[in-house]
Design a protein around this motif. Sequence first.
Motif, PDB file in Angstrom:
ATOM      1  N   ARG A 111       0.830  -1.208   0.000  1.00 25.74           N
ATOM      2  CA  ARG A 111       0.000   0.000   0.000  1.00 25.74           C
ATOM      3  C   ARG A 111       0.864   1.257   0.000  1.00 25.74           C
ATOM      4  NH1 ARG A 111      -0.450   3.640   3.770  1.00 25.74           N
ATOM      5  NH2 ARG A 111      -2.194   5.025   3.741  1.00 25.74           N
TER       6      ARG A 111
ATOM      7  N   LEU B 229       2.482   1.723  -3.395  1.00 23.54           N
ATOM      8  CA  LEU B 229       1.505   2.200  -4.375  1.00 23.54           C
ATOM      9  C   LEU B 229       1.178   3.669  -4.150  1.00 23.54           C
ATOM     10  CD1 LEU B 229      -0.967  -0.808  -4.554  1.00 23.54           C
ATOM     11  CD2 LEU B 229       0.590  -0.030  -6.348  1.00 23.54           C
ATOM     12  N   LEU B 230       1.027   4.061  -2.905  1.00 24.37           N
ATOM     13  CA  LEU B 230       0.736   5.457  -2.588  1.00 24.37           C
ATOM     14  C   LEU B 230       1.893   6.362  -2.976  1.00 24.37           C
ATOM     15  CD1 LEU B 230      -1.320   7.378  -1.363  1.00 24.37           C
ATOM     16  CD2 LEU B 230      -0.289   6.940   0.867  1.00 24.37           C
TER      17      LEU B 230
ATOM     18  N   TYR C  67       1.838   6.723  -6.758  1.00 23.97           N
ATOM     19  CA  TYR C  67       0.750   7.627  -7.154  1.00 23.97           C
ATOM     20  C   TYR C  67       1.137   9.079  -6.909  1.00 23.97           C
ATOM     21  CZ  TYR C  67      -3.708  10.067  -7.051  1.00 23.97           C
ATOM     22  OH  TYR C  67      -4.713  10.960  -7.256  1.00 23.97           O
ATOM     23  N   GLN C  68       1.703   9.347  -5.738  1.00 26.20           N
ATOM     24  CA  GLN C  68       2.100  10.722  -5.430  1.00 26.20           C
ATOM     25  C   GLN C  68       3.196  11.206  -6.366  1.00 26.20           C
ATOM     26  OE1 GLN C  68       3.021  10.398  -1.269  1.00 26.20           O
ATOM     27  NE2 GLN C  68       0.904  10.776  -0.643  1.00 26.20           N
ATOM     28  N   GLU C  69       4.095  10.320  -6.740  1.00 24.38           N
ATOM     29  CA  GLU C  69       5.168  10.690  -7.664  1.00 24.38           C
ATOM     30  C   GLU C  69       4.596  11.027  -9.036  1.00 24.38           C
ATOM     31  OE1 GLU C  69       8.953  11.653  -8.797  1.00 24.38           O
ATOM     32  OE2 GLU C  69       8.309  11.088  -6.785  1.00 24.38           O
ATOM     33  N   VAL C  70       3.623  10.248  -9.488  1.00 21.96           N
ATOM     34  CA  VAL C  70       2.983  10.532 -10.790  1.00 21.96           C
ATOM     35  C   VAL C  70       2.251  11.875 -10.723  1.00 21.96           C
ATOM     36  CG1 VAL C  70       1.123   9.777 -12.326  1.00 21.96           C
ATOM     37  CG2 VAL C  70       2.817   8.130 -11.508  1.00 21.96           C
ATOM     38  N   MET C  71       1.609  12.167  -9.603  1.00 17.88           N
ATOM     39  CA  MET C  71       0.879  13.424  -9.485  1.00 17.88           C
ATOM     40  C   MET C  71       1.830  14.623  -9.449  1.00 17.88           C
ATOM     41  SD  MET C  71      -2.318  13.042  -9.536  1.00 17.88           S
ATOM     42  CE  MET C  71      -2.228  11.708 -10.705  1.00 17.88           C
TER      43      MET C  71
END
Length: 94
Positions: A79, A82-83, A86-90
């Motif tokens: 988790r 994955l978080l 996600y934050q890196e992509v954002m």
Amino acid sequence: MESVAGVTGGAAVAGPGAVRQGMAPAGGFERALARLEQSEHRAAGLLSRMASGEGGNLHRVMLEMEAVRMQFELLMQVRNRLLDAYQEVMRMQV
């Protein structure tokens, strides 16, 4: 005791084409959560039977509880990764 493959649904580590093959990351995580919950209920049942005196093996109960703890820690690490992803992509600039 379930192995790491048991927690991840028996699938190998997902590569770039995993989503195209129908393996949705969210569905895999939900299945892993469901397996964790089942393992937790099984361990709690063994513990309550042993505590009530209906019998039970202390070693088996402790092994089940440790397996649940390890599954939980693994799931939390997945988790967190994955978080972070996600934050890196954002944070990426478009």
